[in-house]
Design an enzyme around this catalytic site. Structure first.
Site, PDB file in Angstrom:
ATOM      1  N   ARG A 248     -46.372   3.899  88.532  1.00 38.70           N
ATOM      2  CA  ARG A 248     -46.646   5.322  88.703  1.00 38.70           C
ATOM      3  C   ARG A 248     -45.677   5.847  89.754  1.00 38.70           C
ATOM      4  O   ARG A 248     -45.382   5.162  90.732  1.00 38.70           O
ATOM      5  CB  ARG A 248     -48.091   5.569  89.155  1.00 38.70           C
ATOM      6  CG  ARG A 248     -49.140   5.294  88.092  1.00 38.70           C
ATOM      7  CD  ARG A 248     -49.090   6.325  86.972  1.00 38.70           C
ATOM      8  NE  ARG A 248     -50.124   6.130  85.971  1.00 38.70           N
ATOM      9  CZ  ARG A 248     -49.991   5.426  84.868  1.00 38.70           C
ATOM     10  NH1 ARG A 248     -48.840   4.789  84.624  1.00 38.70           N
ATOM     11  NH2 ARG A 248     -50.973   5.328  83.995  1.00 38.70           N
ATOM     12  N   GLU A 276     -43.522  14.481  87.591  1.00 35.75           N
ATOM     13  CA  GLU A 276     -42.891  14.004  86.366  1.00 35.75           C
ATOM     14  C   GLU A 276     -42.843  15.136  85.342  1.00 35.75           C
ATOM     15  O   GLU A 276     -43.905  15.629  84.954  1.00 35.75           O
ATOM     16  CB  GLU A 276     -43.690  12.828  85.814  1.00 35.75           C
ATOM     17  CG  GLU A 276     -43.005  12.059  84.704  1.00 35.75           C
ATOM     18  CD  GLU A 276     -43.791  10.816  84.321  1.00 35.75           C
ATOM     19  OE1 GLU A 276     -43.550   9.754  84.928  1.00 35.75           O
ATOM     20  OE2 GLU A 276     -44.663  10.929  83.439  1.00 35.75           O
ATOM     21  N   HIS A 295     -40.453   8.353  80.860  1.00 35.05           N
ATOM     22  CA  HIS A 295     -41.733   7.663  80.676  1.00 35.05           C
ATOM     23  C   HIS A 295     -41.790   7.034  79.279  1.00 35.05           C
ATOM     24  O   HIS A 295     -42.779   7.178  78.560  1.00 35.05           O
ATOM     25  CB  HIS A 295     -42.900   8.637  80.867  1.00 35.05           C
ATOM     26  CG  HIS A 295     -44.162   7.966  81.331  1.00 35.05           C
ATOM     27  ND1 HIS A 295     -44.979   8.493  82.301  1.00 35.05           N
ATOM     28  CD2 HIS A 295     -44.751   6.801  80.956  1.00 35.05           C
ATOM     29  CE1 HIS A 295     -46.014   7.702  82.495  1.00 35.05           C
ATOM     30  NE2 HIS A 295     -45.884   6.656  81.697  1.00 35.05           N
TER      31      HIS A 295
END
Length: 339
Positions: A248, A276, A295
């Site tokens: 993360r 993000e 991601h």
């Protein structure tokens, strides 16, 4: 045997992305489920009726949050099967579900393989500094001195540090076994013997940061791990080392990371950031020693069908009266909030 009633609750686009026709057919055989009905909210009359009749909630990413008033109406609910990492993410109070006797399963194990494969690839490439060398080669259009320019590079007897023996962390450790690497592991929940069984040497986090040429992060995001990789620990990394983050973004102090990579002293491979994506004006977009991917380490494309198959497996097991293969302890999730 009467089939249990089930209902989908997730982003509707996920249903056919995650479940191929075979997995959908398996769900229909195991449970009474309308695979064309996907709950995006739980407050309309249709959604209330569907939830009230459901014994299994097949949830996934972007599922509506099941609050206390929803749970009170879901008198028949006995199981939550989550097409993702943590079933408790869609439950306002996971402990209340546990008290009610609701059991849960997730597809974390199914999603761990692609993340581990991404991490392995980046670790091996980082030890040879492939990305930096590709840029150098493209700019110079000349061959380097292969015997003089690459001291300290390569994957033979190199030291790699793994932070967190999570599901993904353990999968990475398994993938690293065939290589001639010295693998260090930091995880405060393990003993030396347990780490050795995973093919690693257990060390304190600061020692791992000091001696690893590549540090790969796999810890969950908790109050303890938020900002765990801070300025002091980044400063411990050797010159030319690489930080790989598929965990993360917030386990790394983002300001400290930017300050460190801005100097060019270390490299970073970031599949996750905080926020993000990074702000449009962030230097992370332009620094040559930073690799940014959107991601994508986790399941994507056809890999998502592995998750759908895992969910179908769990629904079949529940319908047959067998325990889940990958159960989630909702009471423990409520205590730790690791998501």
């Amino acid at each position: 045997m009467t089939r249990p009633c089930a209902v989908f609750a997730m982003n509707p686009r996920l249903v056919h992305a995650v479940f191929d026709e075979d997995a959908l057919a398996r769900l229909r055989r195991a449970a009474d489920i309308d695979t064309s009905l996907v709950l995006c909210e739980l407050d309309s009359a249709r959604s209330r009726d569907a939830l009230a009749g459901a014994e299994i909630l097949v949830a996934g990413w972007d599922a509506p949050l099941v609050r206390a008033e929803h749970l009170a109406r879901a008198e028949r609910l006995r199981a939550v099967v989550y097409a993702g990492g943590v079933a408790a993410t869609c439950l306002e109070d996971p402990a209340a579900f546990a008290i009610r006797g609701v059991v849960a399963a997730n597809a974390r194990a199914a999603n761990s393989g692609p993340v581990a494969e991404y991490a392995l690839a980046m670790i091996l490439l980082a030890n040879k500094r492939v990305i930096a060398e590709e840029r150098r080669y493209r700019a110079s259009r000349t061959l380097p001195d292969h015997f003089g320019a690459y001291a300290g590079r390569g994957n033979y007897r190199q030291t790699v540090g793994i932070v967190g023996a999570s599901t993904v962390g353990r999968a990475v450790l398994a993938l690293l076994r065939p290589f001639d690497l010295d693998v260090l592991l930091y995880d405060p929940t393990l003993t030396q013997e347990q780490a050795a069984a995973l093919g690693a040497r257990l060390v304190p986090l600061d020692e791992l940061m000091t001696y690893s040429r590549v540090v790969s992060l796999h810890q969950p995001l908790t109050p303890v791990t938020r900002g765990q990789i801070d300025a002091g620990r980044l400063a411990l990394m050797p010159d030319g080392a690489t930080l790989v983050n598929t965990a993360r973004g917030a386990v790394v102090d983002q300001d400290a990371l930017l300050a460190e990579v801005r100097t060019g002293r270390i490299d970073a491979v970031l599949d996750v950031t905080d926020p993000e994506p990074p702000d449009p004006g962030s230097e992370l977009w332009t620094l040559d020693n930073v690799v940014l991917t959107p991601h994508l380490a986790g399941s994507l494309g056809g890999e998502l069908h592995r998750i759908g198959d895992a969910v179908a497996d769990e629904v079949e097991r529940f319908a047959a009266g067998r325990p889940f293969a990958h159960p989630e302890d909702l009471a423990a999730s409520a205590r730790t909030r690791v998501w």
